[in-house]
Design a protein around this motif. Structure first.
Motif, PDB file in Angstrom:
ATOM      1  N   PRO A 107       0.827  -1.218   0.000  1.00 24.24           N
ATOM      2  CA  PRO A 107       0.000   0.000   0.000  1.00 24.24           C
ATOM      3  C   PRO A 107       0.856   1.262   0.000  1.00 24.24           C
ATOM      4  N   CYS A 108       0.451   2.211  -0.825  1.00 27.40           N
ATOM      5  CA  CYS A 108       1.201   3.466  -0.931  1.00 27.40           C
ATOM      6  C   CYS A 108       0.481   4.591  -0.200  1.00 27.40           C
ATOM      7  N   LEU A 109       1.119   5.732  -0.187  1.00 27.80           N
ATOM      8  CA  LEU A 109       0.537   6.941   0.389  1.00 27.80           C
ATOM      9  C   LEU A 109      -0.328   7.636  -0.660  1.00 27.80           C
ATOM     10  N   PHE A 110      -1.290   8.412  -0.216  1.00 28.04           N
ATOM     11  CA  PHE A 110      -2.153   9.123  -1.145  1.00 28.04           C
ATOM     12  C   PHE A 110      -1.414  10.196  -1.937  1.00 28.04           C
ATOM     13  N   ASN A 111      -0.245  10.651  -1.450  1.00 28.45           N
ATOM     14  CA  ASN A 111       0.506  11.662  -2.191  1.00 28.45           C
ATOM     15  C   ASN A 111       1.425  11.063  -3.264  1.00 28.45           C
ATOM     16  N   ARG A 117      -1.800   6.485 -10.242  1.00 23.43           N
ATOM     17  CA  ARG A 117      -2.266   6.492 -11.641  1.00 23.43           C
ATOM     18  C   ARG A 117      -1.853   5.208 -12.359  1.00 23.43           C
ATOM     19  N   GLU A 118      -0.579   4.823 -12.190  1.00 27.11           N
ATOM     20  CA  GLU A 118      -0.074   3.617 -12.856  1.00 27.11           C
ATOM     21  C   GLU A 118      -0.834   2.369 -12.379  1.00 27.11           C
ATOM     22  N   ARG A 122      -4.004  -0.237 -14.277  1.00 24.25           N
ATOM     23  CA  ARG A 122      -3.753  -1.673 -14.394  1.00 24.25           C
ATOM     24  C   ARG A 122      -4.672  -2.519 -13.505  1.00 24.25           C
ATOM     25  N   GLY A 123      -5.644  -1.899 -12.862  1.00 25.69           N
ATOM     26  CA  GLY A 123      -6.597  -2.641 -12.037  1.00 25.69           C
ATOM     27  C   GLY A 123      -6.038  -3.171 -10.729  1.00 25.69           C
ATOM     28  N   VAL A 124      -4.933  -2.607 -10.280  1.00 29.04           N
ATOM     29  CA  VAL A 124      -4.279  -3.097  -9.065  1.00 29.04           C
ATOM     30  C   VAL A 124      -5.134  -2.843  -7.819  1.00 29.04           C
ATOM     31  N   LYS A 146       6.292   3.072 -12.286  1.00 25.79           N
ATOM     32  CA  LYS A 146       5.803   2.323 -13.446  1.00 25.79           C
ATOM     33  C   LYS A 146       6.197   0.848 -13.349  1.00 25.79           C
ATOM     34  N   LEU A 147       7.459   0.583 -13.028  1.00 29.30           N
ATOM     35  CA  LEU A 147       7.924  -0.796 -12.885  1.00 29.30           C
ATOM     36  C   LEU A 147       7.172  -1.505 -11.764  1.00 29.30           C
ATOM     37  N   LEU A 148       6.957  -0.803 -10.659  1.00 29.26           N
ATOM     38  CA  LEU A 148       6.223  -1.399  -9.539  1.00 29.26           C
ATOM     39  C   LEU A 148       4.800  -1.758  -9.953  1.00 29.26           C
ATOM     40  N   ALA A 149       4.109  -0.842 -10.623  1.00 32.32           N
ATOM     41  CA  ALA A 149       2.728  -1.099 -11.054  1.00 32.32           C
ATOM     42  C   ALA A 149       2.674  -2.256 -12.052  1.00 32.32           C
TER      43      ALA A 149
END
Length: 184
Positions: A107-111, A117-118, A122-124, A146-149
Motif C-alpha cells: 500500500p502506498c501513500l495518497f501523495n 495512476r499507474e 492496471r486494475g491493481v 511504473k515498474l512497480l505497477a
C-alpha cells in the motif's frame, strides 16, 4: 481462499508471535518512546485505511514515501527492524481486519500520485494491498512507480496458492529488500 488463509495465518502469527511483538514493542519504547507507527494508506478500491507497523524512523520524520526520507531518520533499532523485516509484524492486525492480505501490492501513500495512476490503469486497486508480493521479493520499491505497477499487475495475473506461499516464504527467509531510503 486466500482470505481464509490470511485469517488463519494472521491469527496464528499474532498469537504465536505475541512474545516477540511484546518484546519489540518494549524495545521500541526505549528507542523512540512511540513504538507503533500508524499511517493512512491507499487500500482496496482506493479507500483509505490505517497501516500499523513498528516505528523505524524518528518521530519527527516527514510523512513521505520511504525512498524520499533521509537515512538519518532511521534509528539504530529501526535499522535492525527493517533488515529483519520485523517492522512488518503489526500488519498482521491489518490482515485480520481485512484491510490487507498477506500477499498483494504494497500500500502506498495518497501523495504518491504517479504510482496511484499507474496502478489504477492496471486494475491493481481491485485487490487488498499486501504485506509482501512479487515486487518486494525482487527488490522493486515505490521509487520506480511504473515498474512497480507493472510488477503488481503481473503478480495479480499470475496469482495462485503456490505463489501466495512462495512470496511469504521468500519474504520470511530474507529475499528482497525493504523500500530504499535516500542518502543523507
Amino acid at each position: 481462499m486466500t482470505r481464509l488463509l490470511d485469517i488463519l495465518i494472521g491469527l496464528a502469527g499474532l498469537v504465536l508471535g505475541f512474545p516477540v511483538l511484546l518484546l519489540l514493542y518494549v524495545l521500541g519504547l526505549f528507542d523512540t518512546g512511540s513504538p507503533l507507527f500508524m499511517q493512512e494508506r491507499v487500500g482496496r478500491w482506493k479507500r483509505p485505511f490505517v497501516l500499523v507497523k513498528f516505528r523505524t524512523m524518528k518521530i519527527d520524520t516527514a510523512s513521505v514515501a520511504s525512498h524520499l526520507a533521509s537515512t538519518n531518520s532511521i534509528t539504530r533499532f529501526g535499522h535492525f527492524l527493517r533488515r529483519s523485516k520485523l517492522d512488518e509484524l503489526p500488519q498482521l492486525w491489518n490482515v485480520l481486519k481485512g484491510d490487507m492480505s498477506l500477499v498483494g501490492p504494497r500500500p502506498c501513500l495518497f501523495n504518491q500520485e504517479e504510482l496511484i495512476r499507474e496502478r489504477d490503469s492496471r486494475g491493481v486497486y481491485d485487490v487488498r494491498p499486501g504485506v509482501t508480493g512479487l515486487a518486494q521479493i525482487n527488490g522493486i520499491d515505490m521509487s520506480t512507480p511504473k515498474l512497480l505497477a507493472e510488477t503488481d499487475q503481473k503478480m495479480l495475473a499470475e496469482m495462485s496458492i503456490s505463489h501466495y506461499f512462495e512470496y511469504i516464504l521468500k519474504t520470511a527467509t530474507g529475499k528482497g529488500a525493504g523500500d530504499r531510503v535516500k542518502g543523507n
